[in-house]
Design a protein around this motif. Sequence first.
Motif, PDB file in Angstrom:
ATOM      1  N   HIS A 342      -0.662  -0.926   7.367  1.00  0.00           N
ATOM      2  CA  HIS A 342       0.218  -1.992   7.939  1.00  0.00           C
ATOM      3  C   HIS A 342       1.721  -2.063   8.302  1.00  0.00           C
ATOM      4  O   HIS A 342       2.211  -2.937   8.780  1.00  0.00           O
ATOM      5  N   MET A 343       2.092  -0.832   7.638  1.00  0.00           N
ATOM      6  CA  MET A 343       3.775  -0.800   7.769  1.00  0.00           C
ATOM      7  C   MET A 343       4.255   0.417   8.567  1.00  0.00           C
ATOM      8  O   MET A 343       5.374   0.765   8.135  1.00  0.00           O
ATOM      9  N   ARG A 344       3.544   1.073   9.157  1.00  0.00           N
ATOM     10  CA  ARG A 344       3.640   2.207   9.869  1.00  0.00           C
ATOM     11  C   ARG A 344       4.886   2.149  10.744  1.00  0.00           C
ATOM     12  O   ARG A 344       5.785   3.255  10.875  1.00  0.00           O
ATOM     13  N   GLY A 345       4.966   1.286  11.767  1.00  0.00           N
ATOM     14  CA  GLY A 345       6.153   1.155  12.531  1.00  0.00           C
ATOM     15  C   GLY A 345       7.676   0.911  11.490  1.00  0.00           C
ATOM     16  O   GLY A 345       8.567   1.780  11.757  1.00  0.00           O
ATOM     17  N   ARG A 346       7.510   0.344  10.485  1.00  0.00           N
ATOM     18  CA  ARG A 346       8.577   0.063   9.573  1.00  0.00           C
ATOM     19  C   ARG A 346       9.162   1.602   8.865  1.00  0.00           C
ATOM     20  O   ARG A 346      10.281   1.708   8.733  1.00  0.00           O
ATOM     21  N   TYR A 347       8.000   2.170   8.411  1.00  0.00           N
ATOM     22  CA  TYR A 347       8.341   3.491   7.815  1.00  0.00           C
ATOM     23  C   TYR A 347       8.907   4.576   8.950  1.00  0.00           C
ATOM     24  O   TYR A 347       9.687   5.188   8.438  1.00  0.00           O
ATOM     25  N   GLN A 348       8.177   4.391  10.008  1.00  0.00           N
ATOM     26  CA  GLN A 348       8.807   5.396  10.988  1.00  0.00           C
ATOM     27  C   GLN A 348      10.148   5.126  11.342  1.00  0.00           C
ATOM     28  O   GLN A 348      10.953   5.913  11.761  1.00  0.00           O
ATOM     29  N   ALA A 349      10.503   4.033  11.446  1.00  0.00           N
ATOM     30  CA  ALA A 349      11.721   3.335  11.999  1.00  0.00           C
ATOM     31  C   ALA A 349      12.864   3.742  10.546  1.00  0.00           C
ATOM     32  O   ALA A 349      13.868   4.466  11.083  1.00  0.00           O
ATOM     33  N   PHE A 350      12.439   3.655   9.331  1.00  0.00           N
ATOM     34  CA  PHE A 350      13.291   4.065   8.323  1.00  0.00           C
ATOM     35  C   PHE A 350      13.679   5.707   8.342  1.00  0.00           C
ATOM     36  O   PHE A 350      14.543   6.219   8.170  1.00  0.00           O
ATOM     37  N   PHE A 351      12.383   6.520   8.529  1.00  0.00           N
ATOM     38  CA  PHE A 351      12.641   7.811   8.775  1.00  0.00           C
ATOM     39  C   PHE A 351      13.445   8.171  10.066  1.00  0.00           C
ATOM     40  O   PHE A 351      14.299   9.034  10.043  1.00  0.00           O
ATOM     41  N   THR A 352      13.011   7.553  11.133  1.00  0.00           N
ATOM     42  CA  THR A 352      13.828   8.082  12.236  1.00  0.00           C
ATOM     43  C   THR A 352      15.337   7.591  12.025  1.00  0.00           C
ATOM     44  O   THR A 352      16.340   8.538  12.739  1.00  0.00           O
ATOM     45  N   VAL A 353      15.590   6.462  11.589  1.00  0.00           N
ATOM     46  CA  VAL A 353      17.189   6.082  11.455  1.00  0.00           C
ATOM     47  C   VAL A 353      17.943   7.199  10.512  1.00  0.00           C
ATOM     48  O   VAL A 353      19.283   7.014  10.781  1.00  0.00           O
ATOM     49  N   SER A 354      17.371   7.943   9.912  1.00  0.00           N
ATOM     50  CA  SER A 354      18.306   9.139   9.116  1.00  0.00           C
ATOM     51  C   SER A 354      18.824  10.021  10.277  1.00  0.00           C
ATOM     52  O   SER A 354      19.958  10.525   9.917  1.00  0.00           O
ATOM     53  N   TYR A 355      18.252  10.330  11.474  1.00  0.00           N
ATOM     54  CA  TYR A 355      18.967  10.856  12.460  1.00  0.00           C
ATOM     55  C   TYR A 355      20.014  10.134  13.079  1.00  0.00           C
ATOM     56  O   TYR A 355      21.312  10.749  13.327  1.00  0.00           O
ATOM     57  N   ASN A 356      20.267   8.787  13.007  1.00  0.00           N
ATOM     58  CA  ASN A 356      21.367   7.977  13.538  1.00  0.00           C
ATOM     59  C   ASN A 356      22.248   8.055  12.494  1.00  0.00           C
ATOM     60  O   ASN A 356      23.533   8.178  12.851  1.00  0.00           O
ATOM     61  N   VAL A 357      21.917   7.891  11.177  1.00  0.00           N
ATOM     62  CA  VAL A 357      23.198   8.143  10.204  1.00  0.00           C
ATOM     63  C   VAL A 357      23.499   9.421  10.388  1.00  0.00           C
ATOM     64  O   VAL A 357      25.051   9.490  10.331  1.00  0.00           O
ATOM     65  N   ALA A 358      22.968  10.443  10.486  1.00  0.00           N
ATOM     66  CA  ALA A 358      23.592  11.766  10.410  1.00  0.00           C
ATOM     67  C   ALA A 358      24.416  11.972  11.644  1.00  0.00           C
ATOM     68  O   ALA A 358      25.472  12.678  11.772  1.00  0.00           O
ATOM     69  N   GLY A 359      24.055  11.171  12.728  1.00  0.00           N
ATOM     70  CA  GLY A 359      24.737  11.318  13.994  1.00  0.00           C
ATOM     71  C   GLY A 359      26.181  10.464  13.732  1.00  0.00           C
ATOM     72  O   GLY A 359      27.316  11.034  14.623  1.00  0.00           O
ATOM     73  N   LEU A 360      26.337   9.651  12.676  1.00  0.00           N
ATOM     74  CA  LEU A 360      27.570   9.191  12.493  1.00  0.00           C
ATOM     75  C   LEU A 360      28.508   9.965  11.318  1.00  0.00           C
ATOM     76  O   LEU A 360      29.693  10.308  11.843  1.00  0.00           O
ATOM     77  N   LEU A 361      27.521  10.761  10.610  1.00  0.00           N
ATOM     78  CA  LEU A 361      28.324  11.402   9.547  1.00  0.00           C
ATOM     79  C   LEU A 361      28.557  12.856   9.803  1.00  0.00           C
ATOM     80  O   LEU A 361      29.619  13.470   9.575  1.00  0.00           O
ATOM     81  N   GLY A 362      27.464  13.438  10.533  1.00  0.00           N
ATOM     82  CA  GLY A 362      27.589  14.867  10.700  1.00  0.00           C
ATOM     83  C   GLY A 362      28.875  15.367  11.665  1.00  0.00           C
ATOM     84  O   GLY A 362      29.634  16.344  11.166  1.00  0.00           O
ATOM     85  N   PRO A 363      29.263  14.678  12.799  1.00  0.00           N
ATOM     86  CA  PRO A 363      30.167  15.278  13.549  1.00  0.00           C
ATOM     87  C   PRO A 363      31.401  14.942  13.036  1.00  0.00           C
ATOM     88  O   PRO A 363      32.395  15.884  13.081  1.00  0.00           O
ATOM     89  N   SER A 364      31.697  14.106  12.442  1.00  0.00           N
ATOM     90  CA  SER A 364      33.029  13.572  11.649  1.00  0.00           C
ATOM     91  C   SER A 364      33.227  14.505  10.510  1.00  0.00           C
ATOM     92  O   SER A 364      34.249  15.033  10.350  1.00  0.00           O
ATOM     93  N   LEU A 365      32.227  14.816   9.614  1.00  0.00           N
ATOM     94  CA  LEU A 365      32.572  15.594   8.634  1.00  0.00           C
ATOM     95  C   LEU A 365      32.657  16.855   8.774  1.00  0.00           C
ATOM     96  O   LEU A 365      33.652  17.658   8.379  1.00  0.00           O
ATOM     97  N   GLY A 366      31.976  17.414  10.038  1.00  0.00           N
ATOM     98  CA  GLY A 366      32.010  18.929  10.575  1.00  0.00           C
ATOM     99  C   GLY A 366      33.280  19.271  11.158  1.00  0.00           C
ATOM    100  O   GLY A 366      33.915  20.328  10.763  1.00  0.00           O
ATOM    101  N   GLY A 367      33.771  18.166  11.891  1.00  0.00           N
ATOM    102  CA  GLY A 367      35.158  18.147  12.476  1.00  0.00           C
ATOM    103  C   GLY A 367      36.153  18.440  11.498  1.00  0.00           C
ATOM    104  O   GLY A 367      37.352  19.084  11.588  1.00  0.00           O
TER     105      GLY A 367
END
Length: 417
Positions: A342-367
């Motif tokens: 009954h929580m598949r959408g919420r779990y997939q949202a939390f898993f998918t948001v890892s990509y958004n978090v990395a999108g904020l962190l990865g380029p700045s840290l790498g640069g």
Amino acid sequence: MTGPRGRMARAAEGLPRTFWFLWGAILVSQLGSFVILFMSMYLTKERGFSASFAGLVVGLAFGGGGMFGTLAGGFVADFLGRRRTLLAGNLATVVLMTALGFARDRVSILLLAVGVGMASNMIRPAASALMIDLVAEEHRPRAFSFQFWAVNLGFSVAGALAGFVIDVDYTLLFLLDAATTLVAAVVIYVAVPEPARGPGGTPARGKGAGRGGGVAAVLRDRPFLALVGLAVLFSVVFMQHMSTLPLAVQDAGLPPAAYGWLITLNGVVIVLGQLFVPRLVRERRPERVLALAAVLMGGGFAVIAAGTSPAFFVLSTLVWTTGEMLNAATGPALAASLSPDHMRGRYQAFFTVSYNVAGLLGPSLGGYVLQHAGRALWLGCLGLGALTALGHLAAGAARNRSAARRDPVPQPSAPAP
């Protein structure tokens, strides 16, 4: 059949008809994903804004806005339904994308871009949750592989077509993007019904459907949160392909087109690899597959530390693309196995948001690391990949126990009329 057609037929076995309509909608939408690829160029070259403003727009729209939209999409998909969320997200994207194409002042462009980021990212967890509803558990790794294939094929074609569109008119990028999104919405409306739902308004999946749960319930699930955290680490390394890799190509004295060819190579390998990857990961322990994927992702970028001739860049791309494919075929399916029905959408949202978090962190840290430590960045990618791999191996037993405690998932029920 032993050729590519036979391999494709075997890879598609067991995936229901509705899944393919959903897959087609995803592919069509990605074929027109021009704006996300060329927003910075549009804002600086066509509208005359500064590079800093362009970076702010892209970061807020597809980082912050995307993160909020992803989380919201997961909750809406669980409470109002997958199909409604997909239709609302697609139609809102059509309206906002069209308006963004005609916006001229800073405030309007910024607000509309954030709106596009939110609306377009609402679709992702809803589509993933719907795939889980439709596809039996043993076929989900292949289903997610095909989804990954569609996204990458669409991006590759969009990147190639955009050059011709820009020569005509930049505004046409926004209109064509909106048009393909509208076609995707029509496909979903006509051919993708909502899965059958139980009395509580959740997918009819047995005992778990009657239990409540929200953000707190997800945050109490330590095995799942460990998976999300490791997904962030993996994606921080992966983000270097769109942030520091083009700078490395430039510093090596290669023409800008060389980076474009590397991204094209990435897309071609992914398209061809999906004929084989689902079979390779089938019945493999997911923690081992994810550990190998992390090592390949970090090791692929580490190749650049050894040399910067075109051959090293090609080898690097082949290695990290292999890690990308293994991760995409295994990670989302593992997240699905850890989520209550009954929580598949919420779990997939939390898993998918890892990509958004990395999108904020990865380029700045790498640069930052590239500027201050040079090639040590690429060895750091290997180290972070190895750390992620060890994390997956250490967390595997707890994740397997958590998945085993979930209610058994029966075969997908027939869609509601």
